[in-house]
Design an enzyme around this catalytic site. Structure first.
Site, PDB file in Angstrom:
ATOM      1  N   ASP A  67       0.811  -1.214   0.000  1.00  0.00           N
ATOM      2  CA  ASP A  67       0.000   0.000   0.000  1.00  0.00           C
ATOM      3  C   ASP A  67       0.846   1.265   0.000  1.00  0.00           C
ATOM      4  OD1 ASP A  67       0.939  -0.339   2.641  1.00  0.00           O
ATOM      5  OD2 ASP A  67      -0.984  -1.112   3.325  1.00  0.00           O
ATOM      6  N   ASN A 136      -7.908  -3.713  14.612  1.00  0.00           N
ATOM      7  CA  ASN A 136      -9.265  -4.095  14.206  1.00  0.00           C
ATOM      8  C   ASN A 136      -9.258  -5.250  13.205  1.00  0.00           C
ATOM      9  OD1 ASN A 136      -8.326  -2.847  11.919  1.00  0.00           O
ATOM     10  ND2 ASN A 136      -9.868  -1.220  11.879  1.00  0.00           N
ATOM     11  N   HIS A 138      -7.446  -5.348  10.400  1.00  0.00           N
ATOM     12  CA  HIS A 138      -7.210  -4.991   8.998  1.00  0.00           C
ATOM     13  C   HIS A 138      -5.883  -5.550   8.489  1.00  0.00           C
ATOM     14  CE1 HIS A 138      -5.070  -1.132  10.370  1.00  0.00           C
ATOM     15  NE2 HIS A 138      -4.218  -1.646   9.509  1.00  0.00           N
ATOM     16  N   GLU A 143      -9.968  -2.564   5.517  1.00  0.00           N
ATOM     17  CA  GLU A 143     -10.597  -2.339   6.815  1.00  0.00           C
ATOM     18  C   GLU A 143     -11.843  -3.214   6.985  1.00  0.00           C
ATOM     19  OE1 GLU A 143      -9.300  -0.449   9.053  1.00  0.00           O
ATOM     20  OE2 GLU A 143      -8.158   1.163   8.111  1.00  0.00           O
TER      21      GLU A 143
END
Length: 242
Positions: A67, A136, A138, A143
């Protein structure tokens, strides 16, 4: 899915580096899938050391990163291209023309995303992919959501992720709100995946990975559908998820 419990972060980095060494030794022109953030830094230090000791050769290696922040160029110290140069590429005998990171300054971000997937496919796919995990769950910037995107795409960052990444910036206001991220479909095409887990804030996500159901609301659980995944955690994390 294979779980390795190691003593500490040092051993985690050492074990991961040995796995990478095996892949590179077997295939001298391997395509490495790389990640940023604090978790893989120890791995990169070990790899640099191996390269200096002539244990591994990067001259024919190619790399693709997961990314990049939208709006940051490779010269920006907060960009992932800059991170990779500083933490790995500048210290090994790799041709930087063979290192690929999404272009966060692309005029047409959707076109950049399509071209990035095309490039990965042209390289023959990823031989080994290193992953970290967010609090979380991800993976890259995929996400938690009702659905996950398979391809590389532009995505907005959640408040949780922005807050977590703000430690790398002078203020939370400086953290980009969008990123180009490889999708779960592309990540799952990698022939081998190594997930490194560091930090007690990841405990709930890891509990979900090993004790919960496969769900898009914990993207890491998608890794159960891959045939060759190694998850490396330390003893502290192992005790936390019992």
């Amino acid at each position: 899915m294979k779980l390795l419990v190691v003593k500490d972060y040092e051993e985690m980095s050492e074990v991961a580096a040995k796995i990478f060494k095996e892949v590179i030794s077997e295939k001298t022109n391997a395509v490495l899938g790389l990640a940023t953030g604090s978790t893989p830094e120890g791995l990169y230090k070990k790899i640099i050391e191996m390269n200096r000791n002539k244990e591994i050769d990067f001259s024919n290696i190619k790399t693709v990163n997961l990314d990049e922040y939208v709006g940051l160029g490779g010269e920006d110290p907060q960009s992932y291209r800059y991170f990779m140069n500083e933490k790995l590429f500048n210290h090994v005998n790799i041709n930087k023309a063979n290192t690929f990171v999404p272009n966060g300054l692309a005029k047409d971000l959707d076109e950049e995303a399509k071209n990035y997937d095309k490039k990965v496919d042209e390289l023959g796919g990823i031989d080994i992919q290193i992953l970290g995990i967010g609090a979380n769950g991800h993976i890259a910037f995929n996400e938690p959501d009702d659905f996950l995107i398979a391809e590389t795409h532009v995505t907005g960052l959640t408040k949780t992720t922005i807050e977590a990444n703000s430690r790398f910036f002078k203020s939370i206001e400086e953290v980009p709100t969008k990123a180009l991220s490889m999708g779960l479909g592309q990540i799952m095409k990698a022939r081998k995946i190594v997930l490194l887990v560091r930090g007690q804030d990841k405990a709930e996500a890891i509990k979900g990975l090993f004790k919960g159901n496969i769900t898009t609301h914990n993207p890491a659980t998608m890794l159960h559908m891959h045939k060759d995944v190694t998850v490396i955690i330390d003893e502290e994390m192992a005790n936390a998820i019992k």
